[in-house]
Design an enzyme around this catalytic site. Structure first.
Site, PDB file in Angstrom:
ATOM      1  N   HIS A   1       0.811  -1.225   0.000  1.00 61.80           N
ATOM      2  CA  HIS A   1       0.000   0.000   0.000  1.00 61.80           C
ATOM      3  C   HIS A   1       0.839   1.267   0.000  1.00 61.80           C
ATOM      4  O   HIS A   1       0.289   2.361  -0.178  1.00 61.80           O
ATOM      5  CB  HIS A   1      -0.969  -0.012   1.183  1.00 61.80           C
ATOM      6  CG  HIS A   1      -2.200  -0.802   0.893  1.00 61.80           C
ATOM      7  ND1 HIS A   1      -3.383  -0.239   0.454  1.00 61.80           N
ATOM      8  CD2 HIS A   1      -2.427  -2.134   0.951  1.00 61.80           C
ATOM      9  CE1 HIS A   1      -4.281  -1.176   0.266  1.00 61.80           C
ATOM     10  NE2 HIS A   1      -3.725  -2.342   0.557  1.00 61.80           N
ATOM     11  N   HIS A  53       7.067  -7.711   3.690  1.00 61.05           N
ATOM     12  CA  HIS A  53       5.619  -7.514   3.732  1.00 61.05           C
ATOM     13  C   HIS A  53       4.856  -8.696   3.152  1.00 61.05           C
ATOM     14  O   HIS A  53       3.985  -9.275   3.788  1.00 61.05           O
ATOM     15  CB  HIS A  53       5.220  -6.236   3.002  1.00 61.05           C
ATOM     16  CG  HIS A  53       3.745  -5.983   3.047  1.00 61.05           C
ATOM     17  ND1 HIS A  53       3.099  -5.607   4.194  1.00 61.05           N
ATOM     18  CD2 HIS A  53       2.784  -6.093   2.090  1.00 61.05           C
ATOM     19  CE1 HIS A  53       1.800  -5.487   3.959  1.00 61.05           C
ATOM     20  NE2 HIS A  53       1.584  -5.768   2.681  1.00 61.05           N
ATOM     21  N   HIS A  79       0.619  -8.666   5.211  1.00 60.85           N
ATOM     22  CA  HIS A  79      -0.070  -8.576   3.916  1.00 60.85           C
ATOM     23  C   HIS A  79      -1.495  -9.118   3.892  1.00 60.85           C
ATOM     24  O   HIS A  79      -2.288  -8.712   3.046  1.00 60.85           O
ATOM     25  CB  HIS A  79       0.780  -9.283   2.856  1.00 60.85           C
ATOM     26  CG  HIS A  79       0.376  -9.032   1.434  1.00 60.85           C
ATOM     27  ND1 HIS A  79      -0.089  -7.818   0.971  1.00 60.85           N
ATOM     28  CD2 HIS A  79       0.385  -9.849   0.347  1.00 60.85           C
ATOM     29  CE1 HIS A  79      -0.342  -7.902  -0.319  1.00 60.85           C
ATOM     30  NE2 HIS A  79      -0.061  -9.127  -0.726  1.00 60.85           N
TER      31      HIS A  79
END
Length: 458
Positions: A199, A251, A357
């Protein structure tokens, strides 16, 4: 400041016979989130005052230290100001609390540090009194992040923090959350490691609210400047870390090898065509050497071409099926099985992979993998160690279109000496009540998890 954040948490130690780990459950004084009807009220883009409003912090607007060096007091003052303003100040009045000049100084200081760090940061922990705290997705849930920092103990010379990305989007305080963590980074650059999440990209922030959040808080002209500076800072965030030579964190997770061969029709360097191993049969795990060489300074990690490793690290997911395969659900990244986890751990003599994630919404769509109700899952247990998914945003997502909420807990992991290879899980409930505020994206129309995104528009 809410009474929940001030209360001393109750700690209940429990053991899990089915998992070679230990767990600590942290309960706040208000562990039960509000129902959806109260969570998403029709308000006029104005944060409301809590029942017992506190006086504003003394340093409003915040000023930058004269010598340019942040202190613990300055960082804690920033945290108090953000917490207070989220309950007492309209979002559009945030510049009266944090002027753009202070934003610029903070982001510039952080960016200089971040851009100098390697793609994979090695954390050499030594000393019997040292520990490492690992944090998963937080998604703009400022009050839960503030609680987590207080509960785990603030970063210090003996307490390292590794954040696994996804600081923004979906939650209403992504900007404040990201800036608070940047302040900790500037204050303790070698003790606070901020990794990139999927993101932290131009595409996701344009879909899931962060761009609109910034524009709403700083206005059209200053907002564009603030958003652009944040994107530049995102590009500097490292992709992964290795802790005490035992634990790999990123991530999304693992990544492919980018070995390439010139085609037979090559005519010197200029005429060389590169053929990539892109089909499932030819996919192989990438190396740490390849990870270090990948170009991470891109606004949106590519889903095709020569620079796929950043996209893999940020978007990939574990699977119970063996091997590597394209992640067709997300349209970017990979799926990797337990055999790949074992191969990676064994090759680099590691004990753990800790990735993030996937929240409760994403795991709802992943049959065969455990759910995310407790903020963490052990996805692969192999001969050399474990693969763990860690999610630190409780009662996620903040805004939901359905009355029934996930009511998940968040979690963080603590690694302790001497080996730093046995995770201690700390779970916690959301801080309630959350200040009432509108979402910055149309959560009724936008899908919950990051699946089926129009990545071709990146």
């Amino acid at each position: 400041m809410s009474s929940q954040a001030e209360s001393e948490p109750e700690r209940i130690m429990s053991s899990q016979a089915e998992s070679p780990t230990s767990t600590t459950t942290t309960s706040s004084s208000s562990p039960h989130p509000k129902p959806a009807s109260e969570e998403n009220p029709p308000v006029d883009n104005m944060a409301t005052t809590v029942e017992y409003p506190q006086p504003p912090p003394s340093q409003i607007p915040l000023s930058w230290p004269q010598d340019g060096k942040l202190t613990l007091d300055w960082v804690q003052e920033l945290s108090s100001i953000f917490e207070w303003s989220s309950k007492n100040v309209a979002p559009s009045n945030l510049p009266s609390v944090l002027p753009v000049s202070i934003f610029d100084s903070l982001v510039l200081s952080a960016s200089k540090i971040l851009h100098k760090e390697p793609n994979c940061v090695r954390i050499d922990v030594c000393g019997e009194d040292c520990s490492v705290v690992i944090v998963g997705d937080v998604h703009g849930q400022l009050h839960d992040v503030i609680f987590l920092l207080r509960d785990a103990g603030f970063p210090s010379e003996n307490r390292f923090f590794v954040f696994n990305g996804d600081y923004v989007d979906r939650g209403a305080w992504g900007l404040e959350t990201f800036l608070l963590l940047l302040a900790w980074k500037v204050f303790l650059p070698h003790r606070v490691i901020l990794l990139r999440g999927n993101h932290e990209s131009k595409y996701c922030t344009s879909v899931y609210g962060f761009e609109q959040e910034v524009m709403s808080k700083y206005g059209d002209q200053q907002g564009k400047h603030v958003y652009r500076k944040c994107l530049g800072c995102f590009e500097g965030l490292p992709l992964a870390s290795i802790i005490a030579g035992q634990v790999f964190t990123s991530h999304g997770g693992l990544f492919r090898s980018m070995d390439a061969t010139p085609s037979k029709r090559s005519k010197g360097k200029k005429g060389r065509r590169v053929l990539l191993k892109s089909d499932a049969k030819s996919l192989t795990l990438g190396s740490l050497e390849e990870l270090l060489k990948a170009r991470r300074s891109v606004l949106d990690p590519p889903w095709e071409g020569l620079n796929l490793i950043p996209g893999d690290v940020l978007w990939s997911d574990p699977s119970m099926s063996p091997g590597l395969s394209p992640n067709k659900e997300r349209g970017i990244g990979l799926l990797w099985g337990p055999d790949c986890t074992e191969e990676f751990l064994k090759k680099y003599q590691l004990k753990l992979i800790i990735r993030s994630h996937e929240g409760p919404d994403a795991r709802d769509k992943r049959p065969g993998l455990p759910g995310m109700q407790d903020g963490y899952t052990v996805d692969h247990q192999v001969e050399s160690g474990m693969l763990i998914t860690l999610f630190s945003a409780p009662d996620y997502p903040q805004f939901q279109a359905t009355e029934q909420r996930y009511n998940n807990k968040g979690a963080y992991v603590v690694l302790e000496p001497p080996q730093f290879d046995t995770p201690v899980f700390h779970t916690f409930a959301a801080i309630t009540p959350r200040p009432k505020v509108n979402a910055y994206y149309n959560y009724e129309d936008v899908i919950d998890s990051d699946e089926e995104l129009d990545l071709t528009s990146m």
